[in-house]
Scaffold this motif. Structure first.
Motif, mmCIF file in Angstrom:
data_model
loop_
_atom_site.group_PDB
_atom_site.id
_atom_site.type_symbol
_atom_site.label_atom_id
_atom_site.label_comp_id
_atom_site.label_asym_id
_atom_site.label_seq_id
_atom_site.Cartn_x
_atom_site.Cartn_y
_atom_site.Cartn_z
ATOM 1 N N ASP A 27 0.722 -1.293 -0.095
ATOM 2 C CA ASP A 27 0.028 0.089 -0.083
ATOM 3 C C ASP A 27 0.701 1.208 -0.154
ATOM 4 O O ASP A 27 0.642 2.173 -0.761
ATOM 5 C CB ASP A 27 -1.063 -0.008 1.162
ATOM 6 N N ASP A 87 0.566 6.706 4.097
ATOM 7 C CA ASP A 87 0.440 5.541 4.965
ATOM 8 C C ASP A 87 1.338 5.515 5.996
ATOM 9 O O ASP A 87 1.889 4.602 6.334
ATOM 10 C CB ASP A 87 0.879 4.373 4.012
ATOM 11 N N HIS A 112 -4.506 6.107 6.398
ATOM 12 C CA HIS A 112 -5.799 5.639 6.879
ATOM 13 C C HIS A 112 -5.687 4.965 8.333
ATOM 14 O O HIS A 112 -6.559 3.980 8.490
ATOM 15 C CB HIS A 112 -6.394 4.658 5.691
ATOM 16 N N HIS A 113 -4.446 5.007 8.947
ATOM 17 C CA HIS A 113 -4.664 4.392 10.081
ATOM 18 C C HIS A 113 -5.132 4.952 11.111
ATOM 19 O O HIS A 113 -5.103 6.246 11.256
ATOM 20 C CB HIS A 113 -3.122 4.334 10.526
ATOM 21 N N SER A 132 -4.405 3.344 1.787
ATOM 22 C CA SER A 132 -4.067 4.739 1.452
ATOM 23 C C SER A 132 -4.169 4.945 -0.156
ATOM 24 O O SER A 132 -4.539 6.151 -0.575
ATOM 25 C CB SER A 132 -2.560 5.035 1.823
ATOM 26 N N ASP A 162 -3.679 -4.239 1.142
ATOM 27 C CA ASP A 162 -4.386 -3.756 2.310
ATOM 28 C C ASP A 162 -6.095 -4.494 2.612
ATOM 29 O O ASP A 162 -6.472 -4.093 3.576
ATOM 30 C CB ASP A 162 -4.340 -2.295 2.496
HETATM 31 MN MN MN Z 1 -2.084 1.033 4.313
#
Ligand code: MN
Length: 324
Positions: A27, A87, A112-113, A132, A162
């Protein structure tokens, strides 16, 4: 709103450092290569530099050769005033590339964490996004650009990795819609699946056998642990295998809801992957207890100075507490 700000950031800045986390994965790499394609369409200049080399298995990506790996000599050559960091949940995770940034460099963080610390000047952080790569694709739309074939391929790989091959709970209709658009733009699902998943070095298969052999069930069969010790991790086989998906072996057992894979790559330093396939336990929170983090169903942490057996006990006890 954040999308608009991020689009403005790309329009108003130039000469970017484009980077992802240390040991960049599918990703991270797919997203920065997809972003590189977008920057090219915007007529921007940029360098793609990561702290570590990308995984060999991603070498088939057509844009792979634009990725540079950090070296000390770069410090004399580059001093970026703007960076796009993708990411990456917190600044430490970009590793040595941080030294290529001016002190007051402007940062666009795309992530996107759920644990992302929003450390950018502009933060486009969408924990509901599956990858991401999905967020990078949104920026194409926001800027009215279409995917070129190489970028489509890279973003497809990010999305595929992902979502665990479009299998995880993060797979939404939007993921499939985006995947369809990427395929229309030139990503070939059959070829990419073959290259990503049916292309293992023999060492990976031997490592897999070792992981499977180590599996133990706990908690009436609801939790599984697996491990690879220092000696195996540093054997000729251990050094050549790709252990990224190994944690799925203990998780994919009937009745198992939670899995831990413990790997000792350096003496006395454990790297732990935490997985769940229910919402009963938040693996991000569990990993945070040990200084790690990630997503609710997939996270990671490290433990120093404890044995594999002790780590197992600590994890199982923490899991027990988390359920209460
Ligand atoms: Mn990711």
């Amino acid at each position: 709103m954040a999308i608009k700000e991020a689009a403005e950031f790309l329009r108003n800045n130039d000469n970017f450092l484009l980077t992802s986390h240390v040991n960049p994965d599918g990703d991270g790499i797919g997203s920065i290569l997809g972003m590189a394609g977008l920057l090219r369409q915007l007529g921007k200049s940029f360098h793609v530099i990561c702290a570590d080399p990308p995984q060999d298995k991603l070498g088939f990506l057509h844009a792979y050769n634009i990725i540079e790996t950090f070296n000390e000599a770069m410090k004399g050559k580059h001093s970026f005033g703007a960076a796009i960091i993708i990411d990456v949940p917190h600044m430490d995770r970009i590793g040595a590339t941080v030294s290529l940034l001016k002190k007051d460099a402007k940062l666009l963080v795309i992530d996107h964490h759920i644990s992302c610390e929003n450390f950018g000047t502009v933060n486009l952080v969408l924990p509901e996004a599956a990858a991401s790569a999905e967020i990078v694709a949104m920026l194409y739309d926001a800027l009215g650009k279409t995917f070129d074939a190489n970028s489509a391929e890279a973003l497809y790989v990010g999305l595929c990795i992902d979502t665990g091959r479009f299998r995880f709970s993060n797979v939404t209709p939007a993921v499939f819609k985006l995947a369809a658009r990427l395929v229309e733009a030139g990503a070939a699902p059959d070829i990419l699946s073959d290259l990503l998943y049916y292309n293992d070095p023999i060492e990976t298969k031997i490592g897999l056998a070792k992981v499977i052999e180590s599996i133990e069930l706990h908690d009436g069969g609801k939790t599984a642990t697996a491990w690879l010790d220092y000696n195996f991790m540093n054997s000729e086989i251990g050094k050549k295998m790709d252990d990224e998906g190994f944690v799925n072996q203990p998780l994919a057992i009937k009745g198992v809801e939670n899995a831990f894979l413990i790997r000792e790559k350096e003496k006395g330093k454990l790297r732990i992957s935490l997985r769940s396939r229910t919402d009963d336990v938040d693996m991000n929170k569990l990993a945070e207890k040990f200084g790690g983090g990630g997503h609710a169903r997939a996270s990671g942490c490290r433990m120093d100075g404890v044995s594999i057996d002790e780590a197992k006990k600590l994890l199982l006890a923490a899991l027990n507490d988390a359920k209460k």
